[in-house]
Design a protein around this motif. Structure first.
Motif, mmCIF file in Angstrom:
data_model
loop_
_atom_site.group_PDB
_atom_site.id
_atom_site.type_symbol
_atom_site.label_atom_id
_atom_site.label_comp_id
_atom_site.label_asym_id
_atom_site.label_seq_id
_atom_site.Cartn_x
_atom_site.Cartn_y
_atom_site.Cartn_z
ATOM 1 N N ALA A 115 1.718 4.627 -2.525
ATOM 2 C CA ALA A 115 1.564 3.846 -1.288
ATOM 3 C C ALA A 115 1.198 4.748 -0.115
ATOM 4 O O ALA A 115 0.323 4.411 0.687
ATOM 5 N N SER A 116 1.843 5.900 -0.014
ATOM 6 C CA SER A 116 1.515 6.795 1.100
ATOM 7 C C SER A 116 0.102 7.354 0.941
ATOM 8 O O SER A 116 -0.616 7.527 1.925
ATOM 9 N N ARG A 118 -2.415 5.746 -0.424
ATOM 10 C CA ARG A 118 -3.335 4.667 -0.036
ATOM 11 C C ARG A 118 -3.448 4.574 1.477
ATOM 12 O O ARG A 118 -4.542 4.421 2.017
ATOM 13 N N GLN A 119 -2.303 4.642 2.173
ATOM 14 C CA GLN A 119 -2.328 4.544 3.631
ATOM 15 C C GLN A 119 -3.051 5.739 4.249
ATOM 16 O O GLN A 119 -3.812 5.578 5.188
ATOM 17 N N LYS A 122 -6.821 5.476 3.994
ATOM 18 C CA LYS A 122 -7.437 4.494 4.882
ATOM 19 C C LYS A 122 -7.776 5.098 6.248
ATOM 20 O O LYS A 122 -8.562 4.535 6.996
ATOM 21 N N GLU A 128 -6.607 11.983 8.649
ATOM 22 C CA GLU A 128 -5.860 12.205 7.407
ATOM 23 C C GLU A 128 -5.500 13.686 7.255
ATOM 24 O O GLU A 128 -4.370 14.035 6.920
ATOM 25 N N GLN A 165 -1.416 4.340 13.548
ATOM 26 C CA GLN A 165 -1.953 3.483 12.488
ATOM 27 C C GLN A 165 -1.006 3.414 11.285
ATOM 28 O O GLN A 165 -0.799 2.345 10.713
ATOM 29 N N LEU A 166 -0.435 4.548 10.911
ATOM 30 C CA LEU A 166 0.500 4.564 9.778
ATOM 31 C C LEU A 166 1.767 3.785 10.088
ATOM 32 O O LEU A 166 2.285 3.058 9.238
ATOM 33 N N ARG A 167 2.260 3.912 11.306
ATOM 34 C CA ARG A 167 3.457 3.177 11.708
ATOM 35 C C ARG A 167 3.208 1.676 11.626
ATOM 36 O O ARG A 167 4.032 0.917 11.125
ATOM 37 N N ALA A 169 1.178 0.153 9.715
ATOM 38 C CA ALA A 169 1.007 -0.248 8.319
ATOM 39 C C ALA A 169 2.286 -0.122 7.494
ATOM 40 O O ALA A 169 2.373 -0.666 6.400
ATOM 41 N N ALA A 170 3.259 0.600 8.019
ATOM 42 C CA ALA A 170 4.472 0.873 7.232
ATOM 43 C C ALA A 170 5.321 -0.380 7.081
ATOM 44 O O ALA A 170 5.439 -1.192 7.983
ATOM 45 N N ARG A 171 5.926 -0.467 5.930
ATOM 46 C CA ARG A 171 6.874 -1.546 5.657
ATOM 47 C C ARG A 171 8.281 -0.989 5.796
ATOM 48 O O ARG A 171 8.512 0.182 5.517
#
Length: 196
Positions: A115-116, A118-119, A122, A128, A165-167, A169-171
């Motif tokens: 999952a990390s 994939r994020q 993106k 990145e 952006q990562l924040r 997208a984070a669950r």
């Protein structure tokens, strides 16, 4: 201590840190209970090693204890301050480990989930790379600027944008986090006046 994180608002943490600064061990214990899971998770991500992360957690919270009087809510939220301390200790530990065994740094390569990955994929390539070097590689922003031959302001901007952006997208974490420490109060603060 419970193995599930104890929640506390920023206002509560500010108050608890102020009481910790006066030597209140119970307040320190509550700060630890509310923030140690996140600090431990960060230490594991930076070091890639649970044993190293346990050492980092111990040192980070010893620093929280000794530096609580320096904390200012006007400058930074309490969780951010505590996680910054944990990150600093994790990076220092990772560097020390690399220095002890040059060429063996791949042994402590961080455990990255699908999952990390994939994020991160993106993100634009430059974002990145900045995030990977900072949070997975343990490098400071000035070091990243030197490595990438980019201005420091650009590295800071790339990192901030990527983290935003990562924040987004984070669950939320739904799995229980098992902390490596036991007992009702796992970390004893150093004696007053002691240096961590």
């Amino acid at each position: 201590m419970s193995e599930t994180p104890v929640s506390a608002t920023d206002a509560e943490l500010v108050r608890l840190l102020a009481q910790t600064a006066t030597g209140d061990v119970a307040s320190f214990a509550r700060v630890y209970d509310a923030t140690s899971a996140a600090a431990f998770g960060l230490a594991v991500r930076v070091t890639g090693d649970r044993d190293l992360a346990e050492d980092v957690l111990q040192k980070a919270f010893a620093s929280v204890w000794t530096d609580a009087q320096r904390y200012s809510a006007r400058r930074t939220p309490p969780r951010t301050w505590i996680l910054a301390i944990a990150h600093r200790h994790a990076v220092e530990r990772l560097r020390a480990t690399r220095a002890e065994a040059p060429g063996a740094s791949a042994v402590h390569e961080p455990n990255r989930t699908a999952a990390s990955h994939r994020q991160l994929r993106k993100l634009p390539d430059d974002q990145e790379r900045a995030v990977a070097l900072a949070y997975l590689g343990g490098y400071t922003q000035p070091e990243i600027a030197a490595m990438t031959e980019a201005p420091l302001s650009t590295v800071k901007s790339l990192t901030r944008s990527a983290l935003d952006q990562l924040r987004d997208a984070a669950r939320p974490v739904t799995a229980a986090i098992t902390l490596p420490l036991t007992g009702s109060f796992p970390i004893q603060p150093p004696p007053t006046g002691a240096v961590a």
